[in-house]
Write a protein that holds these residues in place. Structure first.
Motif, PDB file in Angstrom:
ATOM      1  N   ASP A  60      16.781  -7.080  28.668  1.00  0.00           N
ATOM      2  CA  ASP A  60      17.598  -8.158  29.206  1.00  0.00           C
ATOM      3  C   ASP A  60      19.042  -7.957  28.769  1.00  0.00           C
ATOM      4  OD1 ASP A  60      17.865  -9.066  26.570  1.00  0.00           O
ATOM      5  OD2 ASP A  60      16.448 -10.725  26.819  1.00  0.00           O
ATOM      6  N   ALA A  61      19.911  -8.915  29.083  1.00  0.00           N
ATOM      7  CA  ALA A  61      21.340  -8.764  28.809  1.00  0.00           C
ATOM      8  C   ALA A  61      21.650  -8.673  27.320  1.00  0.00           C
ATOM      9  CB  ALA A  61      22.105  -9.928  29.431  1.00  0.00           C
ATOM     10  N   GLU A  62      20.718  -9.120  26.456  1.00  0.00           N
ATOM     11  CA  GLU A  62      20.951  -9.063  25.010  1.00  0.00           C
ATOM     12  C   GLU A  62      20.167  -7.950  24.326  1.00  0.00           C
ATOM     13  OE1 GLU A  62      20.536 -12.841  23.149  1.00  0.00           O
ATOM     14  OE2 GLU A  62      22.136 -13.749  24.353  1.00  0.00           O
ATOM     15  N   GLY A  63      19.506  -7.109  25.121  1.00  0.00           N
ATOM     16  CA  GLY A  63      18.829  -5.952  24.560  1.00  0.00           C
ATOM     17  C   GLY A  63      17.368  -6.141  24.211  1.00  0.00           C
ATOM     18  N   GLU A  95      12.374  -3.429  40.222  1.00  0.00           N
ATOM     19  CA  GLU A  95      13.535  -3.761  41.062  1.00  0.00           C
ATOM     20  C   GLU A  95      13.916  -5.231  40.915  1.00  0.00           C
ATOM     21  OE1 GLU A  95      12.281  -2.614  44.921  1.00  0.00           O
ATOM     22  OE2 GLU A  95      12.352  -0.460  44.484  1.00  0.00           O
ATOM     23  N   ALA A  96      12.920  -6.109  40.859  1.00  0.00           N
ATOM     24  CA  ALA A  96      13.192  -7.533  40.705  1.00  0.00           C
ATOM     25  C   ALA A  96      13.833  -7.830  39.355  1.00  0.00           C
ATOM     26  CB  ALA A  96      11.902  -8.336  40.867  1.00  0.00           C
ATOM     27  N   ALA A  97      13.341  -7.170  38.297  1.00  0.00           N
ATOM     28  CA  ALA A  97      13.887  -7.400  36.960  1.00  0.00           C
ATOM     29  C   ALA A  97      15.327  -6.906  36.853  1.00  0.00           C
ATOM     30  CB  ALA A  97      13.015  -6.709  35.919  1.00  0.00           C
ATOM     31  N   LEU A  98      15.615  -5.765  37.462  1.00  0.00           N
ATOM     32  CA  LEU A  98      16.975  -5.240  37.444  1.00  0.00           C
ATOM     33  C   LEU A  98      17.913  -6.145  38.242  1.00  0.00           C
ATOM     34  CD1 LEU A  98      16.289  -1.404  37.883  1.00  0.00           C
ATOM     35  CD2 LEU A  98      16.746  -2.673  35.770  1.00  0.00           C
ATOM     36  N   ALA A  99      17.431  -6.646  39.367  1.00  0.00           N
ATOM     37  CA  ALA A  99      18.238  -7.543  40.184  1.00  0.00           C
ATOM     38  C   ALA A  99      18.512  -8.867  39.477  1.00  0.00           C
ATOM     39  CB  ALA A  99      17.547  -7.809  41.525  1.00  0.00           C
ATOM     40  N   ALA A 100      17.640  -9.216  38.527  1.00  0.00           N
ATOM     41  CA  ALA A 100      17.783 -10.478  37.791  1.00  0.00           C
ATOM     42  C   ALA A 100      18.620 -10.313  36.525  1.00  0.00           C
ATOM     43  CB  ALA A 100      16.404 -11.028  37.440  1.00  0.00           C
ATOM     44  N   GLY A 101      19.326  -9.207  36.405  1.00  0.00           N
ATOM     45  CA  GLY A 101      20.226  -9.025  35.272  1.00  0.00           C
ATOM     46  C   GLY A 101      19.750  -8.064  34.215  1.00  0.00           C
TER      47      GLY A 101
END
Length: 230
Positions: A214-217, A191-197
């Motif tokens: 992450d945002a770049e895969g 949940e924390a990782a998803l909330a962080a982008g």
């Protein structure tokens, strides 16, 4: 004769005593106020294990915590003896006025965890010797096959394991992290990782592991022992 425990049995045997099952070992973290107090914990743990200490117990001491690990070196697994030693150590730690185990709700970032690096390969046997030599690593106890994981013999670096590829995947990162966390902390970490982008790539094999990116895969797998027995 010692009995090797399943993942479920090992977790159930020690969970209420503040220990967690991670990658074939039992681990607990004892918060302390000083290096001197960490040494006190180590002495109490060794005394609790008695003659079994050398064959089962590993200790990492810091000024703020003592991290204790139990695993049968003979079996490279958790046995009923390890579970009993965990209970003895927890009792000894409590006699010092300290607590072993998760610090959920105290503001601590986590209790215990272990990091692995996964390397995708078409020919694992061909690349494994390179990584063994370059990192100064060794075979994992009880696992010395040409495709088996590698570990740091002094415990300073993360374990390395090799994931079999069926075909080249040039557009995908071929080295990723696997983070093994306590089964009862995994959801909070995700949940924390998803909330962080981050984003959830796959939960097909949950709760054994869930793939995040992450945002770049770039990917990381959050793993637990659950879903691997049977």
């Amino acid at each position: 004769m010692d009995v090797v425990l399943s993942r479920q049995a090992a977790s159930d045997a020690v969970a209420e005593h503040g220990w967690r099952f991670l990658l074939g070992a039992l681990r607990t973290s004892v918060p302390v106020a000083s290096s001197t107090q960490a040494v006190d914990v180590a002495q109490a743990a060794v005394a609790a294990c008695g003659a079994d200490a050398d064959g089962h117990l590993r200790i990492d001491l810091r000024p703020d915590r003592a991290v204790l690990t139990l695993q049968s070196l003979e079996h490279a697994a958790i046995t009923d003896r390890d579970a009993e030693l965990a209970r003895r150590i927890s009792a000894a730690v409590h006699e010092l006025g300290l607590t072993s185990g998760p610090e959920i709700g105290t503001g601590a970032p986590h209790s215990v965890q272990l990091l692995e690096i996964a390397i995708d390969a078409l020919d694992i046997a061909a690349i494994r010797p390179f990584w063994r030599a370059a990192l100064g690593y060794a075979d994992e106890p009880g696992a010395d096959g040409p495709c088996d994981p590698l570990v740091d013999p002094v415990g300073q670096g993360p374990a390395i394991w090799f994931q079999q590829m069926d075909e080249p995947r040039p557009q995908r990162n071929r080295i990723h992290f696997d983070l093994c966390v306590p089964h009862d902390e995994a959801d909070r970490r995700i949940e924390a990782a998803l909330a962080a982008g981050g984003r959830l790539v796959s939960a097909e094999r949950a709760p054994a592991f869930r793939v995040l990116a992450d945002a770049e895969g770039n990917e990381i797998c959050i793993t637990t022992w659950q879903g691997r027995d049977g």
